[in-house]
Design an enzyme around this catalytic site. Structure first.
Site, PDB file in Angstrom:
ATOM      1  CG  ASP A  68      -2.019  -1.027   1.328  1.00 25.84           C
ATOM      2  OD1 ASP A  68      -1.949  -1.751   0.321  1.00 25.84           O
ATOM      3  OD2 ASP A  68      -2.815  -1.285   2.306  1.00 25.84           O
TER       4      ASP A  68
ATOM      5  CG  ASP B  76     -11.319  -1.694  -0.664  1.00 27.91           C
ATOM      6  OD1 ASP B  76     -10.245  -2.730  -0.509  1.00 27.91           O
ATOM      7  OD2 ASP B  76     -11.267  -0.728  -1.381  1.00 27.91           O
TER       8      ASP B  76
END
Ligand code: 1PR
Length: 524
Positions: free
Chosen positions: A224, A379
């Protein structure tokens, strides 16, 4: 000097990087005359068979290519370029192939997930110089939904098993073509390309090919990435998507350096998620593109990049399509792109209107770069309910009860990095995205992210059961046992983790060593 046929779609960057790593200078083909004077020609085919043949035809490259092949001059074709050597393809029945070899290209007809994505083995049928320094039990990277049915037995170089035994490479004299991607097959792939380039190497038969080849479960390292408060691009990691610690963005290292470390440790793929791209437009965020460029020079396994892939209008009023954003990522070294927030909005629209427009980012990118290049990053967050009918969503009975004793739950999709929950469940999202042309699902789970408590098996099973494309299980890995558990208790094709690797708790090599006696994996 190597001549590379770049017909304008897909990631030729990876092939150029691999050839340059081998010390070669690469020249791009623009006209038929360039092919005529080439000494060694590499043709990396990507995407759709019909689109590729059409471009070759429009650029008047077909005749020069056929002459080159008939003269038996050194040629290496990759993936769809292997398929192009044959007469026709089920992918584009109206579009003839080059017809250099007899046979056709067929779609996999199997209960297994299609596309066939990942690392599989090979069985050699004849000696070749490409086998030098290989022993036969290596795995190579494949990503395709179609395979060649070669009618010239003598031209078959290797076969591979995936539901059926298919031809994974051919060789006829100096013409070699592979369904697998040597440029993405790590050190083994580089050896294959090196052997092709050195025509003085003798032809040999590898000794240890398996009786039946098996697709390996993939271990993926995820980075990330975002700018920290000082403006440096860092690898960060959240706890349930919160990446700040005492107010600062957690800094776990430099993206290019970490990606290289994970490649060396045996990661089967690397994923970069540009986690603030929903607000900062990625084409203005050039450091991220630079990260991709630098990484792809030294990392020879597939690279996926996600974040900000959507239509966008900048402050000067210029509009960029999602396809343009994706194209920039592909040009910079990405093999796949992942779409998060935009996928949720697209599916909501399809459900509302009852039809697909053909113009969504998923459809457009899949059309140009192929389904296998489009990953949907989901997500979801678990929402507990009292009964299966409480909401109009895909509800499951859970082994774990909710805070008020609820026995059921559904998985709510979110956008903008988990900041906004939507009225859509993860199972429906995955199904509709598959219909729109997505090639893979990256299934995160906000509840599990950063917790080290293991993957959400109930979520993974419910999405896995709903689609036929591969599913990457993500979020929650805290030990090597968690990888074993996810592969034993779900049919996920891959498992992705971040924190466990960044915090150096368990290196990838250790995860693989732990799995190797029970699960089919690519050896480190
Ligand atoms: O919505 O298309 O712009 O894409 C944004 C992308 O960024 C999405 O793929 C979304 O998943 C990701 N993202 C956005 N915000 C965050 C955040 O953490 N604040 N990261 C974020 C998502 C999840 C995984 C993580 C696994 C494994 N992080 O990437 O790597 O959960 O973690 P673990 O092994 O440590 O548990 P768009």
């Amino acid at each position: 000097m190597i001549t590379l046929l770049d017909y304008g779609a897909g990631n030729v960057r990876s092939v150029i990087n691999a050839l340059e790593r081998l010390g070669e200078t690469v020249e791009l083909v623009e006209t038929g005359a360039d092919i005529a004077k080439a000494r060694r020609l590499v043709f990396p085919g990507v995407g759709n068979f019909g689109a590729m043949m059409r471009i070759l035809s429009d650029k008047q490259l077909i005749e020069p290519l056929l002459s080159y092949l008939r003269e038996d001059r050194p040629f290496f074709g990759i993936c769809v370029a292997l398929q192009a050597l044959f007469e026709s393809s089920e992918e584009a029945p109206d579009m003839p192939g080059l017809g250099f070899l007899p046979g056709t290209v067929k779609r996999f007809d199997t209960d297994l997930s299609v596309p066939h994505i990942g690392w599989n083995g090979y069985k050699a049928r004849q000696p070749s110089r490409i086998f030098n320094d290989l022993n036969g039990n290596e795995k190579l990277y494949f990503v395709h939904s179609y395979y060649v049915d070669c009618e010239e037995e003598g031209a078959i170089l290797t076969t591979t098993d995936y539901g059926t035994e298919f031809v994974s490479s051919v060789q006829k004299g100096n013409i070699i073509a592979t369904q697998f991607h040597p440029e993405k097959s790590g050190r083994v792939g580089l050896k294959i390309l090196k052997n092709f380039l050195d025509s003085t190497r003798e032809s040999i038969l590898p000794q240890n090919c398996p009786q039946t080849t098996k697709l390996a479960k993939r271990i993926i390292a995820c980075l990330d990435v975002r700018s920290n408060d000082q403006g440096d691009l860092v690898v960060t990691k959240g706890d349930q998507y919160d990446v700040r610690e005492k107010g600062d963005v957690r800094n776990l290292g430099k993206p290019v350096q970490l990606a290289e470390e994970y490649y060396q440790q045996g990661a089967d793929e690397i994923t970069f998620l540009n986690i603030t791209a929903f607000r900062d437009f990625p084409l203005e965020d050039m450091p991220m593109i630079e990260v991709l460029r630098q990484t792809s020079k030294n990392v020879f396994v597939p690279l996926t990049i996600g974040g900000g892939i959507r239509d966008f209008t900048d402050r000067n009023g210029r509009t960029y399509s999602a396809l343009e954003v994706a194209s920039e990522y592909f040009r910079s070294g990405a093999d796949k792109i992942s779409i998060g927030s935009d996928a949720v909005l697209i599916v909501e629209e399809v459900l509302k209107t009852g039809k697909a427009t053909g113009m969504s980012s998923i459809e457009q990118i899949a059309r140009v770069y192929g389904n296998q290049a489009v990953v949907i990053s989901v997500d979801p967050r678990r929402v507990y309910v009292d009964s299966p009918d409480a909401v109009k969503h895909h509800v499951i009975k859970s082994k774990f009860s909710g805070p008020n004793g609820e026995e059921y739950c559904w998985y709510q999709c979110t956008i903008k990095g988990g900041r906004e929950g939507r009225d859509l469940d993860a199972v429906t999202l995955a199904k509709v995205c598959e219909e729109l042309g997505a090639g893979e699902i990256l299934l995160n789970c906000i509840d599990k992210d950063g917790t080290n408590s293991g993957f959400d098996l109930e979520l993974i099973n419910s999405v896995r059961d709903a689609v036929t494309i591969p599913v990457i299980a993500s979020s929650g890995a805290g030990s090597a046992e968690h990888f074993l558990e996810v592969f034993l208790k779900t049919d996920a094709e891959a498992a992705l983790a971040a924190g466990i690797f960044h915090r150096k708790e368990v290196p990838i090599s250790e995860v693989k060593t732990y799995l190797q006696d029970t699960i089919e994996i690519r050896p480190v």
